[in-house]
Scaffold this motif. Structure first.
Motif, PDB file in Angstrom:
ATOM      1  N   ARG A 120       0.841  -1.203   0.000  1.00 37.40           N
ATOM      2  CA  ARG A 120       0.000   0.000   0.000  1.00 37.40           C
ATOM      3  C   ARG A 120       0.877   1.254   0.000  1.00 37.40           C
ATOM      4  O   ARG A 120       0.593   2.219  -0.715  1.00 37.40           O
ATOM      5  N   SER A 127      -8.325   5.186  -2.879  1.00 40.69           N
ATOM      6  CA  SER A 127      -7.667   4.008  -2.310  1.00 40.69           C
ATOM      7  C   SER A 127      -8.668   3.290  -1.418  1.00 40.69           C
ATOM      8  O   SER A 127      -9.076   3.818  -0.380  1.00 40.69           O
ATOM      9  N   SER A 133      -9.823  -0.040   0.775  1.00 37.80           N
ATOM     10  CA  SER A 133      -9.373  -1.209   1.521  1.00 37.80           C
ATOM     11  C   SER A 133     -10.531  -2.188   1.644  1.00 37.80           C
ATOM     12  O   SER A 133     -11.594  -1.844   2.161  1.00 37.80           O
ATOM     13  N   GLY A 168      -2.818   3.180   6.532  1.00 38.52           N
ATOM     14  CA  GLY A 168      -3.089   4.347   5.705  1.00 38.52           C
ATOM     15  C   GLY A 168      -2.749   5.677   6.342  1.00 38.52           C
ATOM     16  O   GLY A 168      -2.989   6.721   5.752  1.00 38.52           O
ATOM     17  N   VAL A 188      -6.992   6.292   2.797  1.00 37.47           N
ATOM     18  CA  VAL A 188      -7.465   4.921   2.592  1.00 37.47           C
ATOM     19  C   VAL A 188      -8.861   4.787   3.208  1.00 37.47           C
ATOM     20  O   VAL A 188      -9.082   5.145   4.368  1.00 37.47           O
TER      21      VAL A 188
END
Length: 365
Positions: free
Chosen positions: A250, A263, A265, A280, A288
């Motif tokens: 990541r 982004s 998850s 993140g 994130v």
């Protein structure tokens, strides 16, 4: 006297497990006793454990023992005792179970298609996990595909919702989507859906060992190994969909791609790498954001209506299953594990992320 065998894990040390066999208490009025016949164990279930506290997954099937948890799984069970007038002994259900040989439900809000478990401890938990589908009337059910349903159904519904969420947001202005853990079932289910979108490039990120498998699926436009990110132009407007929770990857994605639009998850199967940095914090680029499937279900059910939502999902599922089960080149084959020792061995393998991506584990205790 009925007994139940339970597979439990330490919440703070997922590699530590134990088996317990306990006598079952008598049923209360309105309850039913289930024999859990088979359930799937996939990386998705490891995600449930990794996020067990944050996302309340441990609360569905409490153990009553401090520090120990039941990992929730998806599969099939049969009614062996009923004190509920609307549920008959012998009825077969698909739904969310503990890793155990049995469970007790408190059916409520019964319809011909499903009912809800009204156990008080589940009242505040997401409703999507509390529904049990009656196989005799379930439009997704076929008797000869129970293994594939156990392995893929909850994952594919998540995949279908990820695709819908991305399209609902116009892919955040990007046309290249990067999917980590491209050999995982939820990733390739998502890729299967995204590949049908015009003008979208689906890039699968995977280990060198899984490149050939990912390419054979035909749902990735490109397959790139984790150590070859420089094969993708750094200024590509892109979205990252993270199915692994690998903090190092990541960070590399966020650092390399200067026009990363979003982004997302999805899971956390790399348990050892779920660090604060990997979560993140302090990364360049967009924040994130954890994808939570029940939220998209709620949104679309409100917009489309529950019936239309169900019809769309059923059509997509059957399309996907036809491809996965194609006898000429099946994407997945089921491997059965029966008994406590076999279940423990399969769990160790899945927790470690080992094994052939074409193999799916079906367990029974």
């Amino acid at each position: 006297m009925h007994t139940t065998t339970r597979f439990q894990v330490r919440k703070d040390q997922l590699a530590t497990t134990r088996l317990q066999t306990v006598d079952d208490p008598p049923l209360a009025d309105g309850q039913v006793r289930m024999r859990i016949d088979r359930f799937a164990l996939t990386a998705n279930n490891i995600t449930y454990a990794a996020f067990g506290d944050a996302m309340h997954y441990w609360q569905f099937f409490p153990t009553g023992a401090e520090g120990w948890g039941h990992i929730p799984v998806w599969g099939f069970a049969s009614v062996v005792q009923s004190l509920h007038p609307g549920v008959a002994v012998g009825e077969r259900l698909y739904g969310y179970w503990p890793m155990a040989s049995g469970a007790v439900l408190s059916p409520d809000r019964l319809s011909p298609a499903r009912f809800t478990d009204a156990a008080p401890h589940r009242a505040e938990l997401p409703a999507v996990y509390n529904q049990y589908f009656r196989c005799d009337t379930d439009p997704l059910y076929t008797a000869d595909t129970e293994d594939l349903q156990s392995l893929l159904r909850p994952l594919f519904i998540t995949s279908w919702l990820i695709d819908d969420f991305m399209a609902d947001n116009d892919f955040f202005g990007a046309r290249t989507l990067l999917l980590s853990s491209a050999s995982s079932k939820t990733a390739y289910g998502t890729a299967f859906q995204l590949h049908q979108r015009q003008g979208i490039e689906v890039v699968g990120l995977t280990s060198a060992a899984n490149v050939a498998f990912c390419e054979s699926l035909g749902c990735y436009h490109r397959v790139v190994t984790y150590d070859a990110l420089d094969a993708i132009a750094a200024d590509t407007p892109c979205v990252y969909i993270d199915f692994a929770g690998n903090g190092g990857l990541r960070t590399a994605i966020h650092t390399r791609f200067t026009d990363l639009r979003y982004s997302s998850s999805i899971g956390g199967t790399h348990v050892a790498q779920l660090s604060a940095k990997g979560a993140g914090k302090d990364l360049p680029g967009p924040r994130v954001t954890l994808f939570f499937a029940p939220s998209q279900i709620q949104k679309r059910s409100a917009e489309w209506g529950a019936d239309a939502f169900g019809r769309r999902m059923v059509a997509a599922w059957h399309d996907f299953l036809t491809t996965v089960a194609d006898a000429r080149q099946p994407w997945l084959r089921a491997e059965h594990h029966e008994g406590g020792e076999a279940v423990q061995a399969a769990y160790v393998q899945v927790l470690a992320g080992r094994g052939d991506p074409r193999t799916g584990h079906i367990l029974s205790l």
